[in-house]
Design a protein around this motif. Sequence first.
Motif, PDB file in Angstrom:
ATOM      1  N   UNK A  72       0.829  -1.210   0.000  1.00 29.05           N
ATOM      2  CA  UNK A  72       0.000   0.000   0.000  1.00 29.05           C
ATOM      3  C   UNK A  72       0.861   1.256   0.000  1.00 29.05           C
ATOM      4  N   UNK A  73       1.911   1.269   0.814  1.00 30.52           N
ATOM      5  CA  UNK A  73       2.757   2.445   0.886  1.00 30.52           C
ATOM      6  C   UNK A  73       3.504   2.697  -0.421  1.00 30.52           C
ATOM      7  N   UNK A  74       3.785   1.636  -1.152  1.00 28.48           N
ATOM      8  CA  UNK A  74       4.489   1.787  -2.426  1.00 28.48           C
ATOM      9  C   UNK A  74       3.650   2.502  -3.476  1.00 28.48           C
ATOM     10  N   UNK A  75       2.333   2.567  -3.263  1.00 25.57           N
ATOM     11  CA  UNK A  75       1.438   3.241  -4.223  1.00 25.57           C
ATOM     12  C   UNK A  75       1.193   4.700  -3.853  1.00 25.57           C
ATOM     13  N   UNK A  76       1.700   5.141  -2.701  1.00 22.59           N
ATOM     14  CA  UNK A  76       1.408   6.483  -2.222  1.00 22.59           C
ATOM     15  C   UNK A  76       2.546   7.452  -2.561  1.00 22.59           C
ATOM     16  N   UNK A  77       2.311   8.707  -2.323  1.00 17.17           N
ATOM     17  CA  UNK A  77       3.269   9.754  -2.681  1.00 17.17           C
ATOM     18  C   UNK A  77       4.442   9.790  -1.707  1.00 17.17           C
ATOM     19  N   UNK A  78       5.464  10.547  -2.089  1.00 17.74           N
ATOM     20  CA  UNK A  78       6.621  10.766  -1.222  1.00 17.74           C
ATOM     21  C   UNK A  78       6.176  11.403   0.100  1.00 17.74           C
ATOM     22  N   UNK A  79       5.304  12.394   0.030  1.00 17.58           N
ATOM     23  CA  UNK A  79       4.840  13.079   1.239  1.00 17.58           C
ATOM     24  C   UNK A  79       4.097  12.126   2.166  1.00 17.58           C
ATOM     25  N   UNK A  80       3.258  11.272   1.596  1.00  8.49           N
ATOM     26  CA  UNK A  80       2.535  10.302   2.406  1.00  8.49           C
ATOM     27  C   UNK A  80       3.493   9.285   3.031  1.00  8.49           C
ATOM     28  N   UNK A  81       4.493   8.889   2.280  1.00  9.42           N
ATOM     29  CA  UNK A  81       5.486   7.972   2.816  1.00  9.42           C
ATOM     30  C   UNK A  81       6.309   8.634   3.920  1.00  9.42           C
ATOM     31  N   UNK A  82       6.575   9.924   3.786  1.00  3.80           N
ATOM     32  CA  UNK A  82       7.276  10.642   4.846  1.00  3.80           C
ATOM     33  C   UNK A  82       6.470  10.643   6.137  1.00  3.80           C
ATOM     34  N   UNK A  83       5.185  10.934   6.029  1.00  4.24           N
ATOM     35  CA  UNK A  83       4.321  10.937   7.211  1.00  4.24           C
ATOM     36  C   UNK A  83       4.297   9.556   7.866  1.00  4.24           C
ATOM     37  N   UNK A  84       4.216   8.523   7.054  1.00  2.00           N
ATOM     38  CA  UNK A  84       4.172   7.152   7.560  1.00  2.00           C
ATOM     39  C   UNK A  84       5.490   6.785   8.247  1.00  2.00           C
ATOM     40  N   UNK A  85       6.603   7.117   7.595  1.00  2.00           N
ATOM     41  CA  UNK A  85       7.911   6.788   8.155  1.00  2.00           C
ATOM     42  C   UNK A  85       8.162   7.545   9.456  1.00  2.00           C
ATOM     43  N   UNK A  86       7.656   8.755   9.554  1.00  2.00           N
ATOM     44  CA  UNK A  86       7.813   9.524  10.799  1.00  2.00           C
ATOM     45  C   UNK A  86       7.126   8.819  11.971  1.00  2.00           C
ATOM     46  N   UNK A  87       6.030   8.145  11.700  1.00  2.00           N
ATOM     47  CA  UNK A  87       5.337   7.416  12.764  1.00  2.00           C
ATOM     48  C   UNK A  87       6.173   6.253  13.270  1.00  2.00           C
ATOM     49  N   UNK A  88       6.804   5.519  12.353  1.00  2.00           N
ATOM     50  CA  UNK A  88       7.681   4.434  12.785  1.00  2.00           C
ATOM     51  C   UNK A  88       8.862   4.988  13.568  1.00  2.00           C
ATOM     52  N   UNK A  89       9.417   6.093  13.099  1.00  2.00           N
ATOM     53  CA  UNK A  89      10.518   6.735  13.828  1.00  2.00           C
ATOM     54  C   UNK A  89      10.065   7.178  15.214  1.00  2.00           C
ATOM     55  N   UNK A  90       8.826   7.686  15.316  1.00  2.00           N
ATOM     56  CA  UNK A  90       8.292   8.103  16.612  1.00  2.00           C
ATOM     57  C   UNK A  90       8.137   6.915  17.548  1.00  2.00           C
ATOM     58  N   UNK A  91       7.692   5.771  17.017  1.00  2.00           N
ATOM     59  CA  UNK A  91       7.574   4.570  17.841  1.00  2.00           C
ATOM     60  C   UNK A  91       8.927   4.195  18.427  1.00  2.00           C
ATOM     61  N   UNK A  92       9.956   4.160  17.580  1.00  2.00           N
ATOM     62  CA  UNK A  92      11.285   3.784  18.060  1.00  2.00           C
ATOM     63  C   UNK A  92      11.778   4.774  19.123  1.00  2.00           C
TER      64      UNK A  92
END
Length: 259
Positions: A71-91
């Motif tokens: 699903x993430x591979x179909x989304x924009x760079x900006x959407x992927x940035x938001x998603x990756x920030x959440x994983x970074x926040x979890x860590x």
Amino acid sequence: MESPVVLTIAGAVARLTLNRADKHNAFDDEIIALLISKLEEVKTQNEVRVLVLQSTGKSFSAGADLNWMKRMATLSYEQNMDDARQLALLMHTLNTLPIPTIVKVQGASFGGAIGLISCCDIAIASDKAKFCLSEVKLGLSPATIGPYVVQAVGARRCRQLFLTAELFNAEQAADWGLVHKLVTSEQLEQEVDSTINQILQSGPSASKATKTLIADIERGLDQPAEHTAELIARLRVSEEGQAGLTAFFEKQRAPWIKQ
């Protein structure tokens, strides 16, 4: 339907459980959000003194869920940035949790799961556990977990593990510093309980202050002698420090030890 993330609190011990055994406890954006929420909840529970991160089933975690990745591979760079920030926040949230953390690793741990392990203070694993940082094989990088894994095992070892994406076993994980204790599968829960009991012998405020001290030292202190002198002086004159010293000299149990 059971929640994929379960938080249970019994006295001073919180257990945060990945509860998706049928998917090898792979995580997606929903599970990441739940983990962050539960960790924030733990911070509000003043009686909790130690957190155990664990999972159900035979695998600790397969890392990223394949459907999430598609699903993430179909989304924009900006959407992927938001998603990756959440994983970074979890860590970051797990790594900086004020109380001591223990991770219980009963089986396979791939990709982002190794980030979770690296963010915990004490890692206890079954001698049958397997590990892999497989991101480069997918044309990706262990980016958001990278700082924590490098901190756990060192940059030189990470060159090998990140760039080859090779599978490694529990003994190697222990030799390289990712895991602190190896036991048989049958001994795993007993070893976790023993470590919990060791932590609960310590002063609650002293445990938090010591965890903060380690982080401060890692970041670098401008005046380490002054900083550390201030810490020990403050703890000595604190109510907890006075009670602990009195109990020690009078050969009594410290007031925070419940059993």
